[in-house]
Design a protein around this motif. Sequence first.
Motif, PDB file in Angstrom:
ATOM      1  N   VAL A 109      -7.267   3.166  12.834  1.00 49.84           N
ATOM      2  CA  VAL A 109      -6.493   3.881  11.811  1.00 49.84           C
ATOM      3  C   VAL A 109      -6.482   5.363  12.171  1.00 49.84           C
ATOM      4  CG1 VAL A 109      -6.261   4.406   9.363  1.00 49.84           C
ATOM      5  CG2 VAL A 109      -7.202   2.190  10.081  1.00 49.84           C
ATOM      6  N   GLU A 110      -5.294   5.919  12.398  1.00 52.73           N
ATOM      7  CA  GLU A 110      -5.166   7.328  12.763  1.00 52.73           C
ATOM      8  C   GLU A 110      -4.177   8.014  11.829  1.00 52.73           C
ATOM      9  OE1 GLU A 110      -3.949   7.617  16.793  1.00 52.73           O
ATOM     10  OE2 GLU A 110      -5.601   6.391  17.587  1.00 52.73           O
ATOM     11  N   LYS A 111      -4.486   9.253  11.482  1.00 51.93           N
ATOM     12  CA  LYS A 111      -3.589  10.044  10.650  1.00 51.93           C
ATOM     13  C   LYS A 111      -2.897  11.074  11.530  1.00 51.93           C
ATOM     14  CE  LYS A 111      -6.127   9.451   6.321  1.00 51.93           C
ATOM     15  NZ  LYS A 111      -6.790  10.111   5.158  1.00 51.93           N
ATOM     16  N   GLN A 112      -1.567  11.045  11.496  1.00 48.94           N
ATOM     17  CA  GLN A 112      -0.776  11.989  12.287  1.00 48.94           C
ATOM     18  C   GLN A 112       0.248  12.640  11.354  1.00 48.94           C
ATOM     19  OE1 GLN A 112       0.960  10.092  15.705  1.00 48.94           O
ATOM     20  NE2 GLN A 112      -0.988   9.278  16.461  1.00 48.94           N
ATOM     21  N   GLY A 113      -0.067  13.839  10.903  1.00 53.16           N
ATOM     22  CA  GLY A 113       0.816  14.512   9.959  1.00 53.16           C
ATOM     23  C   GLY A 113       0.896  13.728   8.648  1.00 53.16           C
ATOM     24  N   SER A 114       2.113  13.378   8.239  1.00 50.14           N
ATOM     25  CA  SER A 114       2.295  12.647   6.989  1.00 50.14           C
ATOM     26  C   SER A 114       2.213  11.131   7.165  1.00 50.14           C
ATOM     27  CB  SER A 114       3.675  12.984   6.387  1.00 50.14           C
ATOM     28  OG  SER A 114       4.723  12.615   7.271  1.00 50.14           O
ATOM     29  N   GLN A 115       1.998  10.684   8.408  1.00 53.10           N
ATOM     30  CA  GLN A 115       1.939   9.252   8.701  1.00 53.10           C
ATOM     31  C   GLN A 115       0.499   8.785   8.892  1.00 53.10           C
ATOM     32  OE1 GLN A 115       4.454   8.482  12.112  1.00 53.10           O
ATOM     33  NE2 GLN A 115       6.159   7.856  10.795  1.00 53.10           N
ATOM     34  N   ILE A 116       0.268   7.522   8.572  1.00 53.65           N
ATOM     35  CA  ILE A 116      -0.977   6.843   8.876  1.00 53.65           C
ATOM     36  C   ILE A 116      -0.624   5.732   9.852  1.00 53.65           C
ATOM     37  CG2 ILE A 116      -2.902   5.491   7.971  1.00 53.65           C
ATOM     38  CD1 ILE A 116      -2.470   6.894   5.283  1.00 53.65           C
ATOM     39  N   ILE A 117      -1.168   5.791  11.048  1.00 47.06           N
ATOM     40  CA  ILE A 117      -0.801   4.880  12.119  1.00 47.06           C
ATOM     41  C   ILE A 117      -1.854   3.777  12.270  1.00 47.06           C
ATOM     42  CG2 ILE A 117      -0.089   4.680  14.515  1.00 47.06           C
ATOM     43  CD1 ILE A 117       1.652   6.555  12.898  1.00 47.06           C
TER      44      ILE A 117
ATOM     45  N   LEU B 236       0.828  -1.209   0.000  1.00 45.73           N
ATOM     46  CA  LEU B 236       0.000   0.000   0.000  1.00 45.73           C
ATOM     47  C   LEU B 236       0.862   1.259   0.000  1.00 45.73           C
ATOM     48  CD1 LEU B 236      -2.816  -1.009   2.536  1.00 45.73           C
ATOM     49  CD2 LEU B 236      -2.993  -0.876   0.041  1.00 45.73           C
ATOM     50  N   ASN B 237       1.945   1.247   0.753  1.00 43.86           N
ATOM     51  CA  ASN B 237       2.867   2.391   0.755  1.00 43.86           C
ATOM     52  C   ASN B 237       3.448   2.620  -0.638  1.00 43.86           C
ATOM     53  OD1 ASN B 237       2.617   3.129   3.451  1.00 43.86           O
ATOM     54  ND2 ASN B 237       4.243   1.740   4.140  1.00 43.86           N
ATOM     55  N   GLU B 238       3.799   1.521  -1.286  1.00 45.99           N
ATOM     56  CA  GLU B 238       4.383   1.597  -2.623  1.00 45.99           C
ATOM     57  C   GLU B 238       3.361   2.063  -3.649  1.00 45.99           C
ATOM     58  OE1 GLU B 238       5.372  -1.909  -5.595  1.00 45.99           O
ATOM     59  OE2 GLU B 238       6.918  -1.769  -4.046  1.00 45.99           O
ATOM     60  N   ALA B 239       2.150   1.510  -3.567  1.00 41.17           N
ATOM     61  CA  ALA B 239       1.124   1.806  -4.565  1.00 41.17           C
ATOM     62  C   ALA B 239       0.607   3.236  -4.464  1.00 41.17           C
ATOM     63  CB  ALA B 239      -0.031   0.820  -4.425  1.00 41.17           C
ATOM     64  N   TYR B 240       0.406   3.722  -3.236  1.00 43.96           N
ATOM     65  CA  TYR B 240      -0.208   5.035  -3.041  1.00 43.96           C
ATOM     66  C   TYR B 240       0.795   6.133  -2.677  1.00 43.96           C
ATOM     67  CZ  TYR B 240      -4.696   2.566  -3.098  1.00 43.96           C
ATOM     68  OH  TYR B 240      -5.783   1.801  -3.465  1.00 43.96           O
ATOM     69  N   GLY B 241       2.062   5.753  -2.497  1.00 54.24           N
ATOM     70  CA  GLY B 241       3.065   6.750  -2.146  1.00 54.24           C
ATOM     71  C   GLY B 241       2.821   7.388  -0.801  1.00 54.24           C
ATOM     72  N   VAL B 242       2.430   6.567   0.188  1.00 60.16           N
ATOM     73  CA  VAL B 242       2.134   7.078   1.522  1.00 60.16           C
ATOM     74  C   VAL B 242       3.076   6.449   2.547  1.00 60.16           C
ATOM     75  CG1 VAL B 242      -0.288   7.560   1.016  1.00 60.16           C
ATOM     76  CG2 VAL B 242       0.370   5.274   1.809  1.00 60.16           C
ATOM     77  N   ASN B 243       2.883   6.809   3.799  1.00 54.95           N
ATOM     78  CA  ASN B 243       3.724   6.278   4.873  1.00 54.95           C
ATOM     79  C   ASN B 243       2.837   5.698   5.973  1.00 54.95           C
ATOM     80  OD1 ASN B 243       5.826   5.653   6.595  1.00 54.95           O
ATOM     81  ND2 ASN B 243       6.104   7.759   7.309  1.00 54.95           N
ATOM     82  N   ILE B 244       2.461   4.418   5.789  1.00 54.03           N
ATOM     83  CA  ILE B 244       1.649   3.722   6.785  1.00 54.03           C
ATOM     84  C   ILE B 244       2.580   2.998   7.746  1.00 54.03           C
ATOM     85  CG2 ILE B 244      -0.165   2.011   7.166  1.00 54.03           C
ATOM     86  CD1 ILE B 244      -1.016   2.453   4.243  1.00 54.03           C
TER      87      ILE B 244
END
Length: 328
Positions: free
Chosen positions: A318-326, A274-282
């Motif tokens: 699932v929580e969003k904290q800044g640029s991270q998804i926790i 998911l990090n790779e596909a969407y370019g996010v930081n989970i």
Amino acid sequence: MKQQSDYINDDLLVKYLLDITTPAEKAAVITWLAEKEDHQRYFEHFRIIWEESKKLAVVSTVNEQDAWMRFQQRVGTHENSTRVIKLDTGVSPWRSFLRIAAVLLVLLGAGGVWFIAQRGANVPTIVRSEGKIKQELLPDGSEVTLNKQSTITYAANFKKERNIHLTGEAFFNVAQDPGKPFILKVNDVTVKVLGTSFNVKSVHGKTEVIVETGAVEVSKHDNSVQLKSHEKAIVTDSEAAPSKQSNTDELYNYYRTQTFVCNGTPLWKLVDILNEAYGVNIVIANSSKRDLQINSTFTNSSLDSTLNVIGLTYEISVEKQGSQIILK
């Protein structure tokens, strides 16, 4: 010389190679290169001939003016016809080099070399996916799907062998041709097949080969393993030989099918994809959840939708904290 479009010609490409363009001319070339892959390929062919012409310039004793005129006659153009963008007048180094390039074409047989430059008969084809998934049809009919930020290089015409070089990740559906082995190179790993479909991913010093149909041979130096359907090989920079394993996971196919198929897939692996596909930081904050087995299929789902399903199904917050998804 050949006019490339309504505003780009070979004269301007030479100035670009010499880095003596005006800001407007440089911007025009960059825009032209970004318009089409054909433009990028032509530029690569042109650059190769340009580099050869510079080598010849050091030793050539051929009359450049005569050679230039012969070159103009062969390709059916006139020097003045290329002046689409106004260039500086007077004698300049790039004009001299360009005439030497014509000498090179005359000496090597302008007809043949010009054909190579135009059609890329013997010049490697470079295909880059950049920031999107890309499909490529190879000269033998084989199909390649490149994941984002991946590159393949191959000869325009396959002869005795079908040699491909890969950087990144791609899925290959190889056309059968027993007389011409299909040989893929990625880092120091070689994958050899006759006709099959398989996925190759190379990242952070680790290469993974997953066979979907048929069979392949994966080798590193003198060590090799044979793979068939539902098997994979792992090759790392630190190991001398490939490691063969069974494979029941279909998650590797996500970039081709736009579907995340999880069959007992550990949460950490799904998160990596998911990090790779969407370019996010989970990030998985709860270590006890890392190996949680996920058995779900997410088809054409948004990231938020996928995370909501994971949260509700597996009791994960699932929580969003800044640029991270926790994930907790």
